[in-house]
Write an enzyme that holds these catalytic residues in place. Structure first.
Site, PDB file in Angstrom:
ATOM      1  N   ASP A  11     -59.348  26.076  30.024  1.00 32.77           N
ATOM      2  CA  ASP A  11     -58.826  24.887  29.351  1.00 32.77           C
ATOM      3  C   ASP A  11     -57.845  24.219  30.311  1.00 32.77           C
ATOM      4  O   ASP A  11     -56.813  24.799  30.649  1.00 32.77           O
ATOM      5  CB  ASP A  11     -58.138  25.272  28.049  1.00 32.77           C
ATOM      6  CG  ASP A  11     -57.963  24.085  27.111  1.00 32.77           C
ATOM      7  OD1 ASP A  11     -58.205  22.944  27.551  1.00 32.77           O
ATOM      8  OD2 ASP A  11     -57.587  24.302  25.953  1.00 32.77           O
ATOM      9  N   ASP A 105     -62.673  18.889  29.617  1.00 35.69           N
ATOM     10  CA  ASP A 105     -61.635  19.759  30.164  1.00 35.69           C
ATOM     11  C   ASP A 105     -61.707  21.203  29.667  1.00 35.69           C
ATOM     12  O   ASP A 105     -60.749  21.960  29.828  1.00 35.69           O
ATOM     13  CB  ASP A 105     -60.255  19.192  29.830  1.00 35.69           C
ATOM     14  CG  ASP A 105     -60.006  19.096  28.330  1.00 35.69           C
ATOM     15  OD1 ASP A 105     -60.986  19.126  27.562  1.00 35.69           O
ATOM     16  OD2 ASP A 105     -58.835  18.985  27.926  1.00 35.69           O
ATOM     17  N   GLU A 106     -62.835  21.602  29.093  1.00 34.74           N
ATOM     18  CA  GLU A 106     -62.899  22.930  28.469  1.00 34.74           C
ATOM     19  C   GLU A 106     -64.305  23.490  28.575  1.00 34.74           C
ATOM     20  O   GLU A 106     -65.285  22.763  28.394  1.00 34.74           O
ATOM     21  CB  GLU A 106     -62.484  22.814  26.997  1.00 34.74           C
ATOM     22  CG  GLU A 106     -62.366  24.117  26.255  1.00 34.74           C
ATOM     23  CD  GLU A 106     -61.958  23.899  24.804  1.00 34.74           C
ATOM     24  OE1 GLU A 106     -61.784  24.910  24.099  1.00 34.74           O
ATOM     25  OE2 GLU A 106     -61.808  22.743  24.369  1.00 34.74           O
TER      26      GLU A 106
END
Length: 510
Positions: A11, A105-106
């Site tokens: 993350d 973003d993950e």
């Protein structure tokens, strides 16, 4: 059931805001809020400095401004975020073929599938090296969780934030989960959490003690069984490399409610065209057209129509959306409109009947009409006055004399620019007319300066951050310096040849 902690969850830390801080030296260490800046805008991401004031994602922007009036408020630059995300995902795919992106973003990574990790030590080594590589390639930080399941790996990455690594050792899962809130578990949102609270269940340990039968009685068979298994730290969900796209849609929220019916119709047509462009960009078509209308009183209506076959024809989508709008009352005002396409396919089934009918009467098809329309309009239209140029806060510009910079703000015919780059110190501020011919929009610069001779994307210059410089590794036994992990991170984790039959050589280098 997997026993080694070889599922990794990454993350990126406050991704949008961190990218803006990396891009703008004058904002480093300061409160930054990224999102829609209109009266009805919402916060997309807040930097950790802004979170101190209680600013969080999904908060109305007006509320964020009241809590942090001195923060920098910026319009998102999704092109930059996608570019950085692609760099990060490339590093993840170098670790394993099984990478499951959840957002820009993950992502989850199955390290065992890539031969990158097979036990606790190799998993930790892979996580340390990944964080160092992300910092070197993007200049940003990410938090890593390592565990034997997706659920636990995500919980571990949350504990690691910001800029840390947490590995949940096998055998400690129940003790770790027990005191946590039930909201920690996937699928437990505000409504389910409140329902469980009324039943006297607030922690994961109390969830496990309640028993499977009681949870099924409270939540239903499917949800009750799944939640009881997760309370016992059982999660068999695999990492899935490809996630099928179920729909493509676009929507706009308006600063002021739209009351004019003609304006609403024009907005729906515009959204339909945008949706088709996105559909075609993905190489897809769809059968079901969906219209979304949120009215002045926040009531949201959704209407859909299923066609005979999949299409990516803008004319067909526009007409279907217009038909759906006919059945919606918008007299009180509209605050949000959206158009989507679902029932996706990677081929189109043209409306042969419509095309044949158009050919019989000598009319152009929808595609031909779209191609001819600009020329016809250009011949008939009067020369229009040039529209005033817009300068969104935070977006990149370049000036013929002062070079690259970014917009601090604009209004009343003026635009204020700070001239700096990701590789400079804080720059100077200057103000120009919005129509200054020497000022032009510009593309974002890379966050990390590259050597021209270095295609590998490593940072240049002695001032660039070293591998995981100054970072910490928080293991299950507490927070401690990475120590030997930093030394070992110069090479990717590899399975010994004696254990893998030479498989270690197949491990990709990020």
């Amino acid at each position: 059931m997997r026993t080694a902690p070889t599922i990794l969850h990454l993350d990126m830390d406050a991704f949008f805001a961190s990218a803006e801080q990396a891009s703008k030296p004058s904002l480093r260490g300061k409160a930054v809020v990224v999102g829609g800046l209109g009266p009805r805008g919402v916060v997309a991401t807040a930097s950790y400095e802004a979170r101190v004031f209680g600013v969080n994602s999904a908060m109305p922007m007006a509320q964020a401004r009241r809590r942090a009036p001195n923060a920098a408020y910026l319009v998102p630059r999704f092109g930059l975020y996608r570019e950085v995300s692609e760099q990060v995902m490339a590093l993840l795919r170098a670790l394993s073929p099984l990478v499951e992106p959840l957002s820009l973003d993950e992502a989850f990574v199955d390290l065992e599938a890539g031969g990158t990790a097979w036990d606790e030590a190799s998993a930790r080594l892979a996580g340390v090296k990944l964080r160092a590589d992300i910092r070197a390639v993007t200049g940003l930080t990410g938090s890593v969780g390592l565990a034997a399941s997706k659920m636990l790996a995500k919980i571990a990455s949350e504990q690691a934030k910001p800029d840390g690594l947490v590995l949940i050792e096998p055998g400690t899962e129940r003790a770790l989960l027990g005191p946590m809130s039930v909201r920690t578990l996937p699928g437990v949102g505000p409504a389910t959490g409140d329902h469980l609270r009324r039943a006297g269940i607030t922690t994961v340990e109390e969830l496990a003690e309640a028993g499977e039968d009681e949870l099924v009685r409270l939540l239903g068979k499917a949800h009750g069984h799944a939640l009881f298994a997760m309370a016992l730290a059982h999660d068999e969900r695999p990492v899935v490399a490809e996630r099928e796209t179920k729909s493509v849609s676009v929507e706009d929220t308006y600063d002021v409610d739209i009351h004019d019916r003609v304006r609403v119709e024009l907005e729906v047509q515009r959204l339909a065209d945008r949706c088709v462009r996105r559909l075609r960009g993905a190489g897809l078509s769809g059968r079901t057209i969906v219209l979304k209308v949120r009215r002045y009183d926040f009531s949201t209506l959704t209407r859909s129509e299923t066609l005979r076959g999949p299409t990516d024809d803008p004319g067909v989508v526009r007409e279907a959306a217009a038909r759906l709008l006919e059945g919606v009352d918008t007299t009180g005002g509209v605050r949000l409109l959206g158009v989507g396409v679902s029932g996706l396919a990677d081929y189109t089934q043209e409306d042969l009947f419509a095309q044949a009918q158009a050919a019989a009467v000598g009319e152009p098809t929808a595609e031909e009409h779209a191609a001819e329309e600009p020329a016809d309009m250009a011949a008939e239209a009067e020369p229009a006055a040039p529209a005033e140029r817009r300068w969104p806060s935070g977006h990149d510009v370049t000036h013929a004399e002062y070079g690259h910079g970014w917009v601090q703000g604009s209004g009343l015919g003026r635009v204020t620019v700070r001239f700096e780059t990701p590789y400079s110190g804080p720059g100077r501020v200057r103000t120009f007319r919005t129509d200054d011919p020497q000022l032009e929009p510009a593309d974002p610069l890379p966050l990390v300066e590259r050597r021209p001779e270095d295609p590998g994307g490593l940072p240049a210059g002695p001032g660039s951050p070293g591998p995981d410089a100054g970072a910490w590794d928080r293991g299950s036994t507490g927070r401690e310096p990475e120590g030997a992990g930093g030394q070992a991170s110069s090479e990717p984790a590899r399975r010994p040849k004696s254990r893998s039959g030479g498989g270690g050589d197949a491990t990709s280098r990020p």
